[in-house]
Design a protein around this motif. Structure first.
Motif, PDB file in Angstrom:
ATOM      1  N   VAL A   1      -8.737 -13.263 -15.116  1.00 22.93           N
ATOM      2  CA  VAL A   1      -7.991 -13.688 -14.566  1.00 22.93           C
ATOM      3  C   VAL A   1      -7.213 -13.003 -13.209  1.00 22.93           C
ATOM      4  N   VAL A   2      -7.098 -12.412 -12.649  1.00 20.85           N
ATOM      5  CA  VAL A   2      -7.205 -11.984 -11.454  1.00 20.85           C
ATOM      6  C   VAL A   2      -7.569 -12.745 -10.486  1.00 20.85           C
ATOM      7  N   GLN A   3      -9.278 -13.653 -11.055  1.00 20.38           N
ATOM      8  CA  GLN A   3      -9.838 -14.742  -9.797  1.00 20.38           C
ATOM      9  C   GLN A   3      -9.074 -15.954 -10.030  1.00 20.38           C
ATOM     10  N   GLN A   4      -8.332 -16.130 -11.045  1.00 13.89           N
ATOM     11  CA  GLN A   4      -7.723 -17.381 -11.896  1.00 13.89           C
ATOM     12  C   GLN A   4      -6.615 -17.286 -10.675  1.00 13.89           C
ATOM     13  N   THR A   5      -6.195 -16.047 -10.721  1.00 18.52           N
ATOM     14  CA  THR A   5      -4.229 -15.864 -10.112  1.00 18.52           C
ATOM     15  C   THR A   5      -4.657 -15.949  -8.628  1.00 18.52           C
ATOM     16  N   MET A   6      -6.030 -15.914  -8.137  1.00 16.49           N
ATOM     17  CA  MET A   6      -6.243 -15.329  -6.431  1.00 16.49           C
ATOM     18  C   MET A   6      -6.304 -17.123  -5.701  1.00 16.49           C
ATOM     19  N   ASP A   7      -6.832 -17.784  -6.962  1.00 18.42           N
ATOM     20  CA  ASP A   7      -7.553 -18.951  -6.643  1.00 18.42           C
ATOM     21  C   ASP A   7      -6.258 -20.077  -6.579  1.00 18.42           C
ATOM     22  N   GLN A   8      -4.898 -19.814  -7.688  1.00 18.89           N
ATOM     23  CA  GLN A   8      -4.169 -20.888  -7.978  1.00 18.89           C
ATOM     24  C   GLN A   8      -3.035 -20.457  -8.034  1.00 18.89           C
ATOM     25  N   HIS A   9      -3.273 -19.385  -7.362  1.00 20.33           N
ATOM     26  CA  HIS A   9      -1.128 -19.178  -6.583  1.00 20.33           C
ATOM     27  C   HIS A   9      -1.681 -18.697  -4.591  1.00 20.33           C
ATOM     28  N   ARG A  10      -0.800 -18.581  -4.542  1.00 18.92           N
ATOM     29  CA  ARG A  10      -0.223 -18.250  -2.961  1.00 18.92           C
ATOM     30  C   ARG A  10      -0.466 -16.560  -2.477  1.00 18.92           C
ATOM     31  N   VAL A  11      -1.174 -16.095  -2.793  1.00 19.93           N
ATOM     32  CA  VAL A  11      -0.564 -13.894  -3.165  1.00 19.93           C
ATOM     33  C   VAL A  11      -0.838 -13.946  -2.282  1.00 19.93           C
ATOM     34  N   ILE A  12       0.304 -13.030  -1.531  1.00 28.41           N
ATOM     35  CA  ILE A  12       0.667 -12.205  -0.091  1.00 28.41           C
ATOM     36  C   ILE A  12       0.231 -11.079  -0.277  1.00 28.41           C
ATOM     37  N   ALA A  13       0.742 -10.672  -1.293  1.00 32.59           N
ATOM     38  CA  ALA A  13       0.683  -9.052  -0.845  1.00 32.59           C
ATOM     39  C   ALA A  13       0.133  -8.534  -3.112  1.00 32.59           C
ATOM     40  N   PHE A  14      -0.972  -7.736  -2.756  1.00 36.64           N
ATOM     41  CA  PHE A  14      -1.214  -7.243  -4.568  1.00 36.64           C
ATOM     42  C   PHE A  14      -1.379  -5.969  -4.577  1.00 36.64           C
ATOM     43  N   PHE A  15      -0.422  -4.987  -5.439  1.00 33.52           N
ATOM     44  CA  PHE A  15      -0.992  -3.820  -5.771  1.00 33.52           C
ATOM     45  C   PHE A  15      -1.154  -3.332  -6.432  1.00 33.52           C
ATOM     46  N   ALA A  16      -2.701  -2.256  -6.871  1.00 30.87           N
ATOM     47  CA  ALA A  16      -2.907  -1.848  -8.356  1.00 30.87           C
ATOM     48  C   ALA A  16      -3.096  -0.620  -8.027  1.00 30.87           C
ATOM     49  N   ASP A  17      -2.825  -0.243  -9.626  1.00 27.54           N
ATOM     50  CA  ASP A  17      -3.081   1.499  -9.654  1.00 27.54           C
ATOM     51  C   ASP A  17      -4.102   1.294  -9.778  1.00 27.54           C
ATOM     52  N   VAL A  18      -4.639   2.417  -9.039  1.00 31.80           N
ATOM     53  CA  VAL A  18      -6.499   3.136  -9.259  1.00 31.80           C
ATOM     54  C   VAL A  18      -6.947   3.744 -10.176  1.00 31.80           C
ATOM     55  N   ARG A  19      -5.737   4.606 -11.066  1.00 26.78           N
ATOM     56  CA  ARG A  19      -6.803   5.698 -12.442  1.00 26.78           C
ATOM     57  C   ARG A  19      -7.598   4.642 -13.461  1.00 26.78           C
ATOM     58  N   GLU A  20      -8.809   5.074 -14.156  1.00 27.30           N
ATOM     59  CA  GLU A  20      -9.127   3.880 -14.420  1.00 27.30           C
ATOM     60  C   GLU A  20      -9.788   3.020 -14.343  1.00 27.30           C
ATOM     61  N   TRP A  21      -9.268   1.850 -12.976  1.00 23.32           N
ATOM     62  CA  TRP A  21      -9.523   0.804 -12.146  1.00 23.32           C
ATOM     63  C   TRP A  21     -10.225   0.861 -10.714  1.00 23.32           C
ATOM     64  N   GLU A  22     -10.839   2.306 -10.633  1.00 26.72           N
ATOM     65  CA  GLU A  22     -10.993   2.370  -9.199  1.00 26.72           C
ATOM     66  C   GLU A  22     -11.702   0.575  -8.344  1.00 26.72           C
ATOM     67  N   SER A  23     -13.223   1.521  -9.434  1.00 24.76           N
ATOM     68  CA  SER A  23     -14.033  -0.152  -9.076  1.00 24.76           C
ATOM     69  C   SER A  23     -13.509  -1.051  -8.555  1.00 24.76           C
ATOM     70  N   TYR A  24     -12.772  -1.659  -9.042  1.00 23.08           N
ATOM     71  CA  TYR A  24     -11.905  -2.810  -8.864  1.00 23.08           C
ATOM     72  C   TYR A  24     -10.496  -2.814  -7.618  1.00 23.08           C
ATOM     73  N   ALA A  25      -9.878  -1.719  -7.737  1.00 21.80           N
ATOM     74  CA  ALA A  25      -9.120  -1.432  -6.651  1.00 21.80           C
ATOM     75  C   ALA A  25      -9.362  -1.372  -5.579  1.00 21.80           C
ATOM     76  N   LEU A  26     -10.192  -0.109  -5.864  1.00 19.24           N
ATOM     77  CA  LEU A  26     -11.257   0.408  -4.353  1.00 19.24           C
ATOM     78  C   LEU A  26     -11.434  -0.541  -3.526  1.00 19.24           C
ATOM     79  N   THR A  27     -12.699  -1.026  -3.889  1.00 23.59           N
ATOM     80  CA  THR A  27     -13.915  -1.715  -3.724  1.00 23.59           C
ATOM     81  C   THR A  27     -13.616  -4.016  -3.943  1.00 23.59           C
ATOM     82  N   GLU A  28     -14.237  -3.827  -5.445  1.00 18.97           N
ATOM     83  CA  GLU A  28     -14.659  -5.399  -5.711  1.00 18.97           C
ATOM     84  C   GLU A  28     -12.903  -6.596  -5.219  1.00 18.97           C
TER      85      GLU A  28
END
Length: 250
Positions: free
Chosen positions: A101-128
């Motif tokens: 869903v994140v990939q589709q959103t980034m492809d389909q919308h003009r996202v200029i800022a994306f903030f994500a909490d880190v806890r339990e999603w470290e590999s995604y929010a910090l790296t991927e």
């Protein structure tokens, strides 16, 4: 009547029990009717319109949600709410589904800022996600941190900032400052949110730590509105997206 007007009686209990009026918990963050009044399901988000995102993720204990907000009008729209089965302790959020869903959103919308909490999603929010999208983002979550973070915004280190954002969002709801898509899960999470004083501000929390009544989508609404304010205050300008140049070979 004496019970209704007694100072010892809870006002909402009196309204509900004796007057048959709809009421909310005394520590409710807002009246659900205030949220419902802002719903406008007819709004369509133009793919070329600048938008911001806020993500709050969990694996099993809480819900996971991704919410967007348009930069121009401030319309709040729901991209996903994932809730593990509260009756099944082994049920977890499907990370791959959320990532898609994140990939589709980034492809389909003009996202200029994306903030994500880190806890339990470290590999995604910090790296991927930063590896994929940092070039697309015009305003980073923590540009001055070491190292700078395009997306990761650890709420554990921003409790006071988020409490102030909660107050600002509440005022905007009361004032009718924006619209939203009327997503039922988000409405339920908004209704579940409870007032939680924090220093000189008021944040939100669940009715109890182990409550099955989730509030993560409400957190994302507050976060998305906060990110919009940050972007608007950045001084950066966002014109129309440049269309790709078509080369015709002859």
């Amino acid at each position: 009547m004496k019970k209704i007007w007694s100072p010892k009686s809870d006002p909402n209990d009196s309204r509900r029990k004796y007057l048959n009026w709809p009421s909310v918990a005394t520590d409710a963050w807002l009246d659900p009717r205030e949220w419902t009044a802002l719903a406008d399901g007819d709004v369509e988000v133009d793919p070329d319109e600048p938008v911001v995102l806020f993500f709050d993720g969990s694996k099993s204990k809480d819900a996971t949600a991704l919410v967007g907000c348009t930069l121009d009008t401030g319309h709040v729209f729901t991209l996903g709410v994932w809730e593990p089965d509260p009756n099944d302790p082994t049920d977890t959020v499907d990370f791959a589904e959320v990532d898609l869903v994140v990939q589709q959103t980034m492809d389909q919308h003009r996202v200029i800022a994306f903030f994500a909490d880190v806890r339990e999603w470290e590999s995604y929010a910090l790296t991927e996600w930063p590896a994929r999208y940092k070039q697309q983002l015009k305003v980073w979550a923590q540009p001055s941190s070491r190292p700078p973070q395009p997306i990761a915004w650890d709420m554990r280190g921003h409790a006071y900032e988020f409490a102030k954002a909660t107050e600002a969002c509440h005022a905007e709801i009361i004032d009718g400052s924006f619209t939203h898509d009327g997503h039922p899960s988000v409405a339920r999470h908004m209704a579940n949110a409870r007032r939680r004083p924090y220093r000189d501000a008021v944040a939100i929390g669940k009715e109890s730590p182990d409550s099955p009544r989730k509030i993560d989508a409400a957190v994302c609404v507050i976060g998305a509105r906060m990110v919009r304010r940050i972007v608007l205050g950045s001084g950066k300008k966002f014109g129309k997206r440049k269309s790709a140049k078509v080369v015709v070979l002859t």
